[in-house]
Design a protein around this motif. Structure first.
Motif, PDB file in Angstrom:
ATOM      1  N   LYS A 195       0.802  -0.650  -0.204  1.00 41.71           N
ATOM      2  CA  LYS A 195       0.061  -0.105  -0.197  1.00 41.71           C
ATOM      3  C   LYS A 195       0.544   1.733   0.220  1.00 41.71           C
ATOM      4  O   LYS A 195       0.764   2.067  -1.203  1.00 41.71           O
ATOM      5  CB  LYS A 195      -1.100   0.120   1.036  1.00 41.71           C
ATOM      6  N   LEU A 196       1.517   1.002   0.907  1.00 40.84           N
ATOM      7  CA  LEU A 196       3.068   2.384   1.133  1.00 40.84           C
ATOM      8  C   LEU A 196       4.090   2.603  -0.763  1.00 40.84           C
ATOM      9  O   LEU A 196       3.923   3.939  -0.751  1.00 40.84           O
ATOM     10  CB  LEU A 196       3.884   2.140   2.113  1.00 40.84           C
ATOM     11  N   LEU A 197       3.598   1.704  -1.334  1.00 41.02           N
ATOM     12  CA  LEU A 197       4.568   1.572  -2.371  1.00 41.02           C
ATOM     13  C   LEU A 197       3.533   2.306  -3.743  1.00 41.02           C
ATOM     14  O   LEU A 197       4.267   2.235  -5.010  1.00 41.02           O
ATOM     15  CB  LEU A 197       5.149   0.306  -2.877  1.00 41.02           C
ATOM     16  N   ALA A 198       2.172   2.318  -3.422  1.00 40.26           N
ATOM     17  CA  ALA A 198       1.317   2.455  -4.689  1.00 40.26           C
ATOM     18  C   ALA A 198       0.672   3.135  -4.964  1.00 40.26           C
ATOM     19  O   ALA A 198       1.667   3.280  -6.561  1.00 40.26           O
ATOM     20  CB  ALA A 198      -0.005   2.172  -3.471  1.00 40.26           C
ATOM     21  N   ALA A 199       1.720   4.236  -4.921  1.00 44.36           N
ATOM     22  CA  ALA A 199       1.899   6.041  -5.986  1.00 44.36           C
ATOM     23  C   ALA A 199       2.799   5.182  -6.513  1.00 44.36           C
ATOM     24  O   ALA A 199       2.772   6.055  -7.560  1.00 44.36           O
ATOM     25  CB  ALA A 199       1.890   7.349  -4.572  1.00 44.36           C
ATOM     26  N   LYS A 200       4.256   4.901  -5.983  1.00 44.70           N
ATOM     27  CA  LYS A 200       5.110   4.742  -6.910  1.00 44.70           C
ATOM     28  C   LYS A 200       5.256   4.103  -8.126  1.00 44.70           C
ATOM     29  O   LYS A 200       5.480   3.829  -9.418  1.00 44.70           O
ATOM     30  CB  LYS A 200       6.257   4.219  -6.056  1.00 44.70           C
ATOM     31  N   LEU A 201       4.246   2.881  -7.665  1.00 50.11           N
ATOM     32  CA  LEU A 201       4.015   2.405  -8.562  1.00 50.11           C
ATOM     33  C   LEU A 201       3.127   2.554  -9.457  1.00 50.11           C
ATOM     34  O   LEU A 201       3.496   1.827 -11.124  1.00 50.11           O
ATOM     35  CB  LEU A 201       3.346   1.012  -8.087  1.00 50.11           C
ATOM     36  N   LYS A 202       2.027   3.450  -9.012  1.00 49.86           N
ATOM     37  CA  LYS A 202       1.094   3.602 -10.338  1.00 49.86           C
ATOM     38  C   LYS A 202       2.407   4.879 -11.350  1.00 49.86           C
ATOM     39  O   LYS A 202       2.185   5.077 -12.767  1.00 49.86           O
ATOM     40  CB  LYS A 202       0.662   4.665  -9.338  1.00 49.86           C
ATOM     41  N   ARG A 203       3.150   5.388 -10.575  1.00 50.02           N
ATOM     42  CA  ARG A 203       3.677   6.262 -11.622  1.00 50.02           C
ATOM     43  C   ARG A 203       4.781   5.508 -12.666  1.00 50.02           C
ATOM     44  O   ARG A 203       5.097   5.845 -13.775  1.00 50.02           O
ATOM     45  CB  ARG A 203       5.347   7.186 -10.265  1.00 50.02           C
ATOM     46  N   ILE A 204       5.270   4.434 -12.008  1.00 55.87           N
ATOM     47  CA  ILE A 204       5.523   3.133 -13.273  1.00 55.87           C
ATOM     48  C   ILE A 204       4.802   2.634 -14.143  1.00 55.87           C
ATOM     49  O   ILE A 204       5.542   2.860 -15.568  1.00 55.87           O
ATOM     50  CB  ILE A 204       6.376   2.103 -12.527  1.00 55.87           C
ATOM     51  N   ARG A 205       3.127   2.970 -13.761  1.00 55.55           N
ATOM     52  CA  ARG A 205       1.964   2.503 -15.022  1.00 55.55           C
ATOM     53  C   ARG A 205       2.199   3.014 -15.794  1.00 55.55           C
ATOM     54  O   ARG A 205       2.236   3.167 -17.228  1.00 55.55           O
ATOM     55  CB  ARG A 205       1.386   1.521 -13.886  1.00 55.55           C
ATOM     56  N   GLU A 206       2.675   4.076 -15.274  1.00 57.10           N
ATOM     57  CA  GLU A 206       2.687   5.314 -16.726  1.00 57.10           C
ATOM     58  C   GLU A 206       2.844   6.168 -17.183  1.00 57.10           C
ATOM     59  O   GLU A 206       3.053   6.935 -17.367  1.00 57.10           O
ATOM     60  CB  GLU A 206       1.514   6.633 -14.921  1.00 57.10           C
ATOM     61  N   GLY A 207       4.374   5.436 -16.636  1.00 59.42           N
ATOM     62  CA  GLY A 207       5.551   5.248 -17.256  1.00 59.42           C
ATOM     63  C   GLY A 207       6.499   6.877 -16.912  1.00 59.42           C
ATOM     64  O   GLY A 207       7.064   7.211 -17.909  1.00 59.42           O
ATOM     65  N   LYS A 208       6.689   7.184 -15.880  1.00 60.74           N
ATOM     66  CA  LYS A 208       6.754   8.655 -14.826  1.00 60.74           C
ATOM     67  C   LYS A 208       7.856   7.949 -14.530  1.00 60.74           C
ATOM     68  O   LYS A 208       8.336   8.032 -13.810  1.00 60.74           O
ATOM     69  CB  LYS A 208       6.153   9.022 -14.675  1.00 60.74           C
ATOM     70  N   VAL A 209       8.638   7.348 -15.405  1.00 68.03           N
ATOM     71  CA  VAL A 209       9.709   6.362 -14.562  1.00 68.03           C
ATOM     72  C   VAL A 209      11.194   6.909 -15.182  1.00 68.03           C
ATOM     73  O   VAL A 209      11.133   6.643 -16.641  1.00 68.03           O
ATOM     74  CB  VAL A 209       9.909   5.418 -14.375  1.00 68.03           C
ATOM     75  N   HIS A 210      12.385   7.485 -15.112  1.00 67.59           N
ATOM     76  CA  HIS A 210      13.435   7.280 -15.813  1.00 67.59           C
ATOM     77  C   HIS A 210      14.446   6.197 -15.906  1.00 67.59           C
ATOM     78  O   HIS A 210      14.236   5.796 -14.330  1.00 67.59           O
ATOM     79  CB  HIS A 210      13.938   8.880 -16.043  1.00 67.59           C
ATOM     80  N   THR A 211      14.510   5.648 -16.319  1.00 68.21           N
ATOM     81  CA  THR A 211      16.129   4.392 -16.509  1.00 68.21           C
ATOM     82  C   THR A 211      16.955   5.127 -17.664  1.00 68.21           C
ATOM     83  O   THR A 211      16.946   5.250 -18.547  1.00 68.21           O
ATOM     84  CB  THR A 211      15.464   3.486 -16.769  1.00 68.21           C
ATOM     85  N   THR A 212      18.151   3.773 -17.028  1.00 72.64           N
ATOM     86  CA  THR A 212      19.325   4.454 -18.389  1.00 72.64           C
ATOM     87  C   THR A 212      19.356   2.874 -19.112  1.00 72.64           C
ATOM     88  O   THR A 212      19.901   2.951 -20.274  1.00 72.64           O
ATOM     89  CB  THR A 212      20.970   4.101 -17.040  1.00 72.64           C
TER      90      THR A 212
END
Length: 194
Positions: A170-187
């Protein structure tokens, strides 16, 4: 070829993979591509369904971890005389898991940006085919067993998040939502499910 890694939220990550046919066309190339993709992403393991192939196939590199650790970390993560592996696992089946468990942080190329403590058995006994399609029956322990269990879970449609408490998820829900939405940067290249 470097594949795009399927990001959290892609349904293939929740799909149980099918066995690899020994005569699977292009299997050698797929295994080679998995290694290239994993190394490009600076990972220590990768399952075929993370690159869009729902096959019971994964790779593990614990040798690089061993080589990067100091003596104290090696003592905590590896058995004496274990220097890690670079291994391909085809149609793997975990036969048994130790009663001894330990907690260590895990991350995932499909869930970039954070790590969580996960309880896992210290050792596993596993049957699989290697890259030469030779049947192997071995026992692995420590960080190698952890990596194997993590990647094996992928072939079963299980993510390391599933091993966390409901509160942690539950505490990770917001971070996981950002990943699902493509709002994450990776190399490394990610593919998002829309």
């Amino acid at each position: 070829m470097i594949y795009r890694v399927q990001a959290y939220g892609h349904p293939l990550l929740r799909t149980k993979s099918v066995p690899v046919d020994a005569g699977e066309k292009g299997l050698d190339l797929l295994v080679s591509d998995l290694w290239q993709t994993m190394r490009r992403a600076n990972g220590c393991g990768l399952a075929a369904n993370q690159v869009g192939k729902a096959l019971q196939l994964f790779i593990v590199d614990s040798r690089s971890t061993y080589l990067q650790q100091d003596t104290a970390a090696r003592k905590a993560d590896f058995e004496v005389e274990d220097t890690g592996i670079e291994e391909t696992f085809i149609n793997a089946r975990i036969c048994s898991r130790s009663e001894r468990v330990w907690v260590a942080n895990e991350g995932c190329l499909s869930i970039p940006g954070f790590y969580q403590p996960v309880v896992r058995p210290w050792s596993v006994e596993i049957t699989y085919m290697d890259k030469d399609l030779k049947t192997q029956h071995r026992t692995f322990s420590g960080i190698t067993a952890r990596m194997i269990q993590h990647e094996y879970d992928h072939t079963q449609g299980i993510l390391y998040l599933d091993h966390l408490s409901p509160l942690s998820r539950k505490l990770l829900a917001a971070k996981l939502k950002r990943i699902r939405e493509g709002k994450v940067h990776t190399t490394y290249p990610l593919e998002f499910y829309r």
